[in-house]
Design a protein around this motif. Structure first.
Motif, PDB file in Angstrom:
ATOM      1  N   ARG A 132      43.872  29.370  33.970  1.00 27.96           N
ATOM      2  CA  ARG A 132      43.490  30.511  34.808  1.00 27.96           C
ATOM      3  C   ARG A 132      42.809  30.094  36.105  1.00 27.96           C
ATOM      4  NH1 ARG A 132      43.957  35.689  33.692  1.00 27.96           N
ATOM      5  NH2 ARG A 132      42.054  36.147  34.869  1.00 27.96           N
ATOM      6  N   SER A 133      42.474  28.833  36.250  1.00 24.95           N
ATOM      7  CA  SER A 133      41.914  28.392  37.532  1.00 24.95           C
ATOM      8  C   SER A 133      43.010  28.224  38.592  1.00 24.95           C
ATOM      9  CB  SER A 133      41.126  27.085  37.361  1.00 24.95           C
ATOM     10  OG  SER A 133      41.990  26.032  37.009  1.00 24.95           O
ATOM     11  N   ARG A 147      46.819  32.570  36.172  1.00 21.39           N
ATOM     12  CA  ARG A 147      46.330  33.954  36.070  1.00 21.39           C
ATOM     13  C   ARG A 147      47.490  34.921  35.880  1.00 21.39           C
ATOM     14  NH1 ARG A 147      43.188  31.572  39.863  1.00 21.39           N
ATOM     15  NH2 ARG A 147      44.301  32.473  41.633  1.00 21.39           N
ATOM     16  N   ASP A 188      33.454  32.670  36.450  1.00 17.75           N
ATOM     17  CA  ASP A 188      33.908  31.702  37.459  1.00 17.75           C
ATOM     18  C   ASP A 188      34.871  32.350  38.444  1.00 17.75           C
ATOM     19  OD1 ASP A 188      32.409  29.607  36.473  1.00 17.75           O
ATOM     20  OD2 ASP A 188      34.076  28.657  35.401  1.00 17.75           O
ATOM     21  N   GLU A 189      35.791  33.165  37.930  1.00 18.15           N
ATOM     22  CA  GLU A 189      36.752  33.835  38.802  1.00 18.15           C
ATOM     23  C   GLU A 189      36.052  34.797  39.758  1.00 18.15           C
ATOM     24  OE1 GLU A 189      39.746  35.533  36.232  1.00 18.15           O
ATOM     25  OE2 GLU A 189      40.423  33.542  35.604  1.00 18.15           O
ATOM     26  N   GLU A 190      35.058  35.508  39.255  1.00 18.55           N
ATOM     27  CA  GLU A 190      34.307  36.433  40.107  1.00 18.55           C
ATOM     28  C   GLU A 190      33.518  35.672  41.174  1.00 18.55           C
ATOM     29  OE1 GLU A 190      32.861  39.677  41.974  1.00 18.55           O
ATOM     30  OE2 GLU A 190      34.514  39.553  40.559  1.00 18.55           O
ATOM     31  N   ASN A 240      34.310  32.831  42.475  1.00 20.47           N
ATOM     32  CA  ASN A 240      35.297  32.382  43.462  1.00 20.47           C
ATOM     33  C   ASN A 240      35.739  33.518  44.370  1.00 20.47           C
ATOM     34  OD1 ASN A 240      35.259  29.738  42.596  1.00 20.47           O
ATOM     35  ND2 ASN A 240      36.962  30.016  41.172  1.00 20.47           N
ATOM     36  N   ARG A 241      35.934  34.722  43.802  1.00 21.95           N
ATOM     37  CA  ARG A 241      36.322  35.889  44.627  1.00 21.95           C
ATOM     38  C   ARG A 241      35.236  36.196  45.667  1.00 21.95           C
ATOM     39  NH1 ARG A 241      39.077  37.694  40.091  1.00 21.95           N
ATOM     40  NH2 ARG A 241      37.252  38.570  39.075  1.00 21.95           N
TER      41      ARG A 241
END
Length: 133
Positions: free
Chosen positions: A94-95, A100, A120-122, A124-125
């Motif tokens: 997912r990275s 994703r 982590d995704e948030e 990065n966003r």
């Protein structure tokens, strides 16, 4: 070691396999993006990386044994914990953009690991939004 690696138990054979899988996903995503952009040189350039990633992935799952001068390929992945490998594979994949698309976060059964991935995704966003801002 990141929080995600710590949650997944550090450097394990399952995590190493999952990282090799994520590398495959990354290369497929790069090639797909190159094709979407019409950048055929970049697609061509990524093929060697994909071949290398496939070889590494295969090597983690199998071994070559010589018996009486004959080389035999054997699957050795049965010694791995499939559930742990699946959790780590989705988490690491997912990275990457293609990861994703292929793997919804809901596929990660472990709630703490799923939350770490989503956090982590948030992060990065927000970082990318700040760059645009």
């Amino acid at each position: 070691m990141t929080d995600l690696h710590t949650l997944l138990g550090g450097s394990t054979p399952e995590n190493n396999l999952a990282e090799d899988y994520a590398r495959l996903v990354d290369h497929f995503g790069r090639i797909a993006g190159a094709m979407e952009d019409g950048n055929l040189y970049y697609a061509w350039d990524k093929i060697n990386g994909l071949r290398s990633a496939l070889n590494d992935f295969e090597a983690r799952l199998g071994e070559e044994v010589t018996e009486d001068g004959e080389t035999i390929r054997r699957f050795t992945g049965r010694d791995l914990d499939g559930a742990k490998a699946a959790t780590a594979a989705v988490a690491f994949a997912r990275s990457h953009r293609a990861g994703r698309l292929l793997h919804p976060a809901e596929q990660i059964k472990d709630a703490a690991v799923r939350q770490a991935v989503l956090d982590d995704e948030e992060r990065n966003r927000r970082f990318l939004a700040d760059l645009d801002g």
